[in-house]
Design a protein around this motif. Structure first.
Motif, PDB file in Angstrom:
ATOM      1  N   SER A  87      -0.387  -7.063   4.640  1.00  0.00           N
ATOM      2  CA  SER A  87      -0.119  -5.716   4.135  1.00  0.00           C
ATOM      3  C   SER A  87       1.349  -5.361   4.317  1.00  0.00           C
ATOM      4  CB  SER A  87      -0.942  -4.678   4.907  1.00  0.00           C
ATOM      5  OG  SER A  87      -2.310  -4.892   4.757  1.00  0.00           O
ATOM      6  N   LEU A  88       1.880  -4.640   3.347  1.00  0.00           N
ATOM      7  CA  LEU A  88       3.199  -4.012   3.450  1.00  0.00           C
ATOM      8  C   LEU A  88       2.986  -2.532   3.164  1.00  0.00           C
ATOM      9  CD1 LEU A  88       5.486  -6.458   1.390  1.00  0.00           C
ATOM     10  CD2 LEU A  88       5.223  -6.340   3.864  1.00  0.00           C
ATOM     11  N   PHE A  89       3.461  -1.677   4.045  1.00  0.00           N
ATOM     12  CA  PHE A  89       3.284  -0.243   3.866  1.00  0.00           C
ATOM     13  C   PHE A  89       4.537   0.353   3.231  1.00  0.00           C
ATOM     14  CE2 PHE A  89       0.187   0.003   7.724  1.00  0.00           C
ATOM     15  CZ  PHE A  89      -0.743  -0.731   7.006  1.00  0.00           C
ATOM     16  N   TYR A  90       4.354   0.981   2.082  1.00  0.00           N
ATOM     17  CA  TYR A  90       5.424   1.537   1.259  1.00  0.00           C
ATOM     18  C   TYR A  90       5.664   2.989   1.673  1.00  0.00           C
ATOM     19  CZ  TYR A  90       7.272   2.965  -3.445  1.00  0.00           C
ATOM     20  OH  TYR A  90       7.994   3.455  -4.502  1.00  0.00           O
ATOM     21  N   MET A  91       6.743   3.237   2.443  1.00  0.00           N
ATOM     22  CA  MET A  91       7.103   4.584   2.875  1.00  0.00           C
ATOM     23  C   MET A  91       7.722   5.341   1.695  1.00  0.00           C
ATOM     24  SD  MET A  91      10.053   5.917   5.520  1.00  0.00           S
ATOM     25  CE  MET A  91       9.531   4.927   6.883  1.00  0.00           C
ATOM     26  N   THR A  92       7.130   6.460   1.345  1.00  0.00           N
ATOM     27  CA  THR A  92       7.646   7.268   0.247  1.00  0.00           C
ATOM     28  C   THR A  92       8.777   8.173   0.737  1.00  0.00           C
ATOM     29  OG1 THR A  92       5.899   8.905   0.613  1.00  0.00           O
ATOM     30  CG2 THR A  92       5.465   7.154  -1.018  1.00  0.00           C
ATOM     31  N   TRP A  93       9.236   9.058  -0.139  1.00  0.00           N
ATOM     32  CA  TRP A  93      10.401   9.904   0.144  1.00  0.00           C
ATOM     33  C   TRP A  93      10.021  11.373   0.078  1.00  0.00           C
ATOM     34  CZ3 TRP A  93       9.680   6.320  -3.600  1.00  0.00           C
ATOM     35  CH2 TRP A  93       9.335   6.798  -4.863  1.00  0.00           C
ATOM     36  N   LEU A  95       0.839  -1.199   0.000  1.00  0.00           N
ATOM     37  CA  LEU A  95       0.000   0.000   0.000  1.00  0.00           C
ATOM     38  C   LEU A  95       0.873   1.249   0.000  1.00  0.00           C
ATOM     39  CD1 LEU A  95      -2.562  -1.138   2.731  1.00  0.00           C
ATOM     40  CD2 LEU A  95      -2.843  -1.236   0.245  1.00  0.00           C
ATOM     41  N   GLN A  96       0.669   2.096  -1.004  1.00  0.00           N
ATOM     42  CA  GLN A  96       1.459   3.322  -1.159  1.00  0.00           C
ATOM     43  C   GLN A  96       0.516   4.516  -1.230  1.00  0.00           C
ATOM     44  OE1 GLN A  96       2.301   4.710  -4.956  1.00  0.00           O
ATOM     45  NE2 GLN A  96       2.350   6.512  -3.642  1.00  0.00           N
ATOM     46  N   GLU A  97       0.656   5.436  -0.271  1.00  0.00           N
ATOM     47  CA  GLU A  97      -0.218   6.600  -0.172  1.00  0.00           C
ATOM     48  C   GLU A  97       0.249   7.742  -1.077  1.00  0.00           C
ATOM     49  OE1 GLU A  97      -2.939   8.308  -0.008  1.00  0.00           O
ATOM     50  OE2 GLU A  97      -3.415   7.814   2.074  1.00  0.00           O
ATOM     51  N   GLN A  98      -0.655   8.635  -1.398  1.00  0.00           N
ATOM     52  CA  GLN A  98      -0.351   9.857  -2.134  1.00  0.00           C
ATOM     53  C   GLN A  98       0.729  10.605  -1.350  1.00  0.00           C
ATOM     54  OE1 GLN A  98      -0.795  13.244  -1.486  1.00  0.00           O
ATOM     55  NE2 GLN A  98      -0.840  14.064  -3.548  1.00  0.00           N
ATOM     56  N   SER A  99       1.685  11.200  -2.028  1.00  0.00           N
ATOM     57  CA  SER A  99       2.913  11.685  -1.388  1.00  0.00           C
ATOM     58  C   SER A  99       2.743  12.808  -0.369  1.00  0.00           C
ATOM     59  CB  SER A  99       3.926  12.108  -2.449  1.00  0.00           C
ATOM     60  OG  SER A  99       3.416  13.164  -3.240  1.00  0.00           O
ATOM     61  N   TYR A 113       4.494   7.045   8.631  1.00  0.00           N
ATOM     62  CA  TYR A 113       4.407   5.642   8.215  1.00  0.00           C
ATOM     63  C   TYR A 113       4.725   4.681   9.356  1.00  0.00           C
ATOM     64  CZ  TYR A 113       3.731   6.707   3.291  1.00  0.00           C
ATOM     65  OH  TYR A 113       3.220   7.143   2.099  1.00  0.00           O
ATOM     66  N   THR A 114       5.688   5.019  10.177  1.00  0.00           N
ATOM     67  CA  THR A 114       6.037   4.157  11.303  1.00  0.00           C
ATOM     68  C   THR A 114       4.864   4.045  12.265  1.00  0.00           C
ATOM     69  OG1 THR A 114       8.380   4.703  11.092  1.00  0.00           O
ATOM     70  CG2 THR A 114       7.653   3.812  13.211  1.00  0.00           C
ATOM     71  N   GLN A 115       4.209   5.175  12.530  1.00  0.00           N
ATOM     72  CA  GLN A 115       3.082   5.173  13.456  1.00  0.00           C
ATOM     73  C   GLN A 115       1.954   4.260  12.974  1.00  0.00           C
ATOM     74  OE1 GLN A 115       1.176   8.997  14.162  1.00  0.00           O
ATOM     75  NE2 GLN A 115       0.288   8.279  16.066  1.00  0.00           N
ATOM     76  N   ILE A 116       1.533   4.392  11.712  1.00  0.00           N
ATOM     77  CA  ILE A 116       0.412   3.570  11.239  1.00  0.00           C
ATOM     78  C   ILE A 116       0.815   2.103  11.126  1.00  0.00           C
ATOM     79  CG2 ILE A 116       0.759   3.999   8.759  1.00  0.00           C
ATOM     80  CD1 ILE A 116      -2.627   3.563  10.635  1.00  0.00           C
ATOM     81  N   SER A 117       2.046   1.819  10.770  1.00  0.00           N
ATOM     82  CA  SER A 117       2.457   0.408  10.689  1.00  0.00           C
ATOM     83  C   SER A 117       2.481  -0.217  12.082  1.00  0.00           C
ATOM     84  CB  SER A 117       3.798   0.250   9.976  1.00  0.00           C
ATOM     85  OG  SER A 117       4.848   0.784  10.734  1.00  0.00           O
ATOM     86  N   GLN A 118       2.873   0.551  13.097  1.00  0.00           N
ATOM     87  CA  GLN A 118       2.867   0.039  14.472  1.00  0.00           C
ATOM     88  C   GLN A 118       1.439  -0.141  14.985  1.00  0.00           C
ATOM     89  OE1 GLN A 118       5.424   2.854  16.499  1.00  0.00           O
ATOM     90  NE2 GLN A 118       7.257   1.657  16.050  1.00  0.00           N
ATOM     91  N   TYR A 146      -4.745   7.386   7.510  1.00  0.00           N
ATOM     92  CA  TYR A 146      -4.825   6.338   8.540  1.00  0.00           C
ATOM     93  C   TYR A 146      -6.118   5.530   8.434  1.00  0.00           C
ATOM     94  CZ  TYR A 146      -0.550   7.933  10.937  1.00  0.00           C
ATOM     95  OH  TYR A 146       0.748   8.260  11.270  1.00  0.00           O
ATOM     96  N   PRO A 147      -7.299   6.186   8.277  1.00  0.00           N
ATOM     97  CA  PRO A 147      -8.516   5.380   8.103  1.00  0.00           C
ATOM     98  C   PRO A 147      -8.466   4.492   6.852  1.00  0.00           C
ATOM     99  CG  PRO A 147      -9.095   7.627   8.700  1.00  0.00           C
ATOM    100  CD  PRO A 147      -7.610   7.625   8.422  1.00  0.00           C
ATOM    101  N   ALA A 148      -7.873   4.990   5.769  1.00  0.00           N
ATOM    102  CA  ALA A 148      -7.786   4.182   4.542  1.00  0.00           C
ATOM    103  C   ALA A 148      -6.865   2.985   4.747  1.00  0.00           C
ATOM    104  CB  ALA A 148      -7.299   5.047   3.377  1.00  0.00           C
ATOM    105  N   TYR A 149      -5.727   3.198   5.408  1.00  0.00           N
ATOM    106  CA  TYR A 149      -4.844   2.072   5.715  1.00  0.00           C
ATOM    107  C   TYR A 149      -5.577   1.036   6.553  1.00  0.00           C
ATOM    108  CZ  TYR A 149      -0.214   3.362   3.912  1.00  0.00           C
ATOM    109  OH  TYR A 149       0.863   3.623   3.099  1.00  0.00           O
TER     110      TYR A 149
END
Length: 173
Positions: A105-111, A70-74, A143-148, A88-91
Motif C-alpha cells: 500500500s501507498l497512502f496518498y496524502m491530499t492537500w 489509496l486516496q481518501e475523500q478530501s 495521514y502520517t498517523q495511519i501510515s505509521q 482509519y478502518p477503511a485503510y
C-alpha cells in the motif's frame, strides 16, 4: 515483464480528474521505466465505499500489484468522526486485502483547501482552519498517523503543494 512496475490507484476525483495513473505512466516512461497502471476512482468516493465496491476488491485481487495507491475523500482526514470511524478502518481493511495479495500500500496524502475554513459532512465538522497551511498540518497529522500505525509508505503530495506555496505564495494550484 520482470522490470515492469504495476500500480493500482484507488480513490476519487483527486485521482482521476488529472488522470494520475496516466501521468505516472508517462513520467515513468520518460525515465525509461515500464509502468502498468489501473484505477478504481469515482467522484466523491470514500475508501470505506471502496471496501464495499466489488469492482475495487476484484481489481486488488486481479494480479500482484507492486503498489496500490489509496486516496481518501478530501474532508474525512480532518473531521475526527470520519477519520477514526471511517478513514482509519477503511485503510486497515484495504491494506489487509492488499498485503494478502502480496502487494504494498501507498497512502496518498491530499492537500488543504486554498483558504482553509471549516469542513462539515452530515453534522460532523472539522476545526475552523485559518488557512491552507493550518488545514495541511491536520491532513499531514492524519495521514502520517495511519501510515505509521500500518507501517505503510506515505506519498506526501499535500506537502509538495505546501513547499510550492512557501516558495511562491502566489502560485495557483
Amino acid at each position: 515483464i520482470c522490470d515492469t512496475t504495476k500500480v493500482l490507484f484507488i480513490g476519487n476525483s483527486y485521482t482521476y480528474v488529472n488522470d494520475l495513473p496516466s501521468l505516472i505512466k508517462q513520467l515513468s516512461s520518460s525515465a525509461g521505466k515500464n509502468v502498468i497502471t489501473d484505477m478504481s476512482a469515482t467522484g466523491g468516493y470514500t475508501l470505506e465505499g471502496h471496501t464495499l465496491l466489488q469492482t475495487t476488491i476484484d481489481m486488488i485481487n486481479a494480479c500482484r500489484w507492486n503498489y496500490v495507491v489509496l486516496q481518501e475523500q478530501s474532508h474525512y482526514p480532518v473531521i475526527d468522526h470520519y477519520r477514526y470511524n471511517s478513514m482509519y478502518p477503511a485503510y486497515e481493511m484495504l491494506d489487509s486485502m492488499i498485503r494478502a495479495n502480496s502487494s504494498s500500500s501507498l497512502f496518498y496524502m491530499t492537500w488543504g483547501r486554498k483558504i482553509g475554513g471549516q469542513q462539515c459532512i452530515g453534522g460532523y465538522c472539522s476545526p475552523v482552519f485559518t488557512d491552507y497551511f493550518h488545514m495541511q498540518d491536520s491532513l499531514q497529522s492524519s495521514y502520517t498517523q495511519i501510515s505509521q500505525i500500518l507501517g505503510a509508505k506515505l506519498c506526501p503530495v499535500g506537502l509538495g503543494w505546501k513547499k510550492v506555496l512557501i516558495m511562491k505564495p502566489n502560485t495557483v494550484l
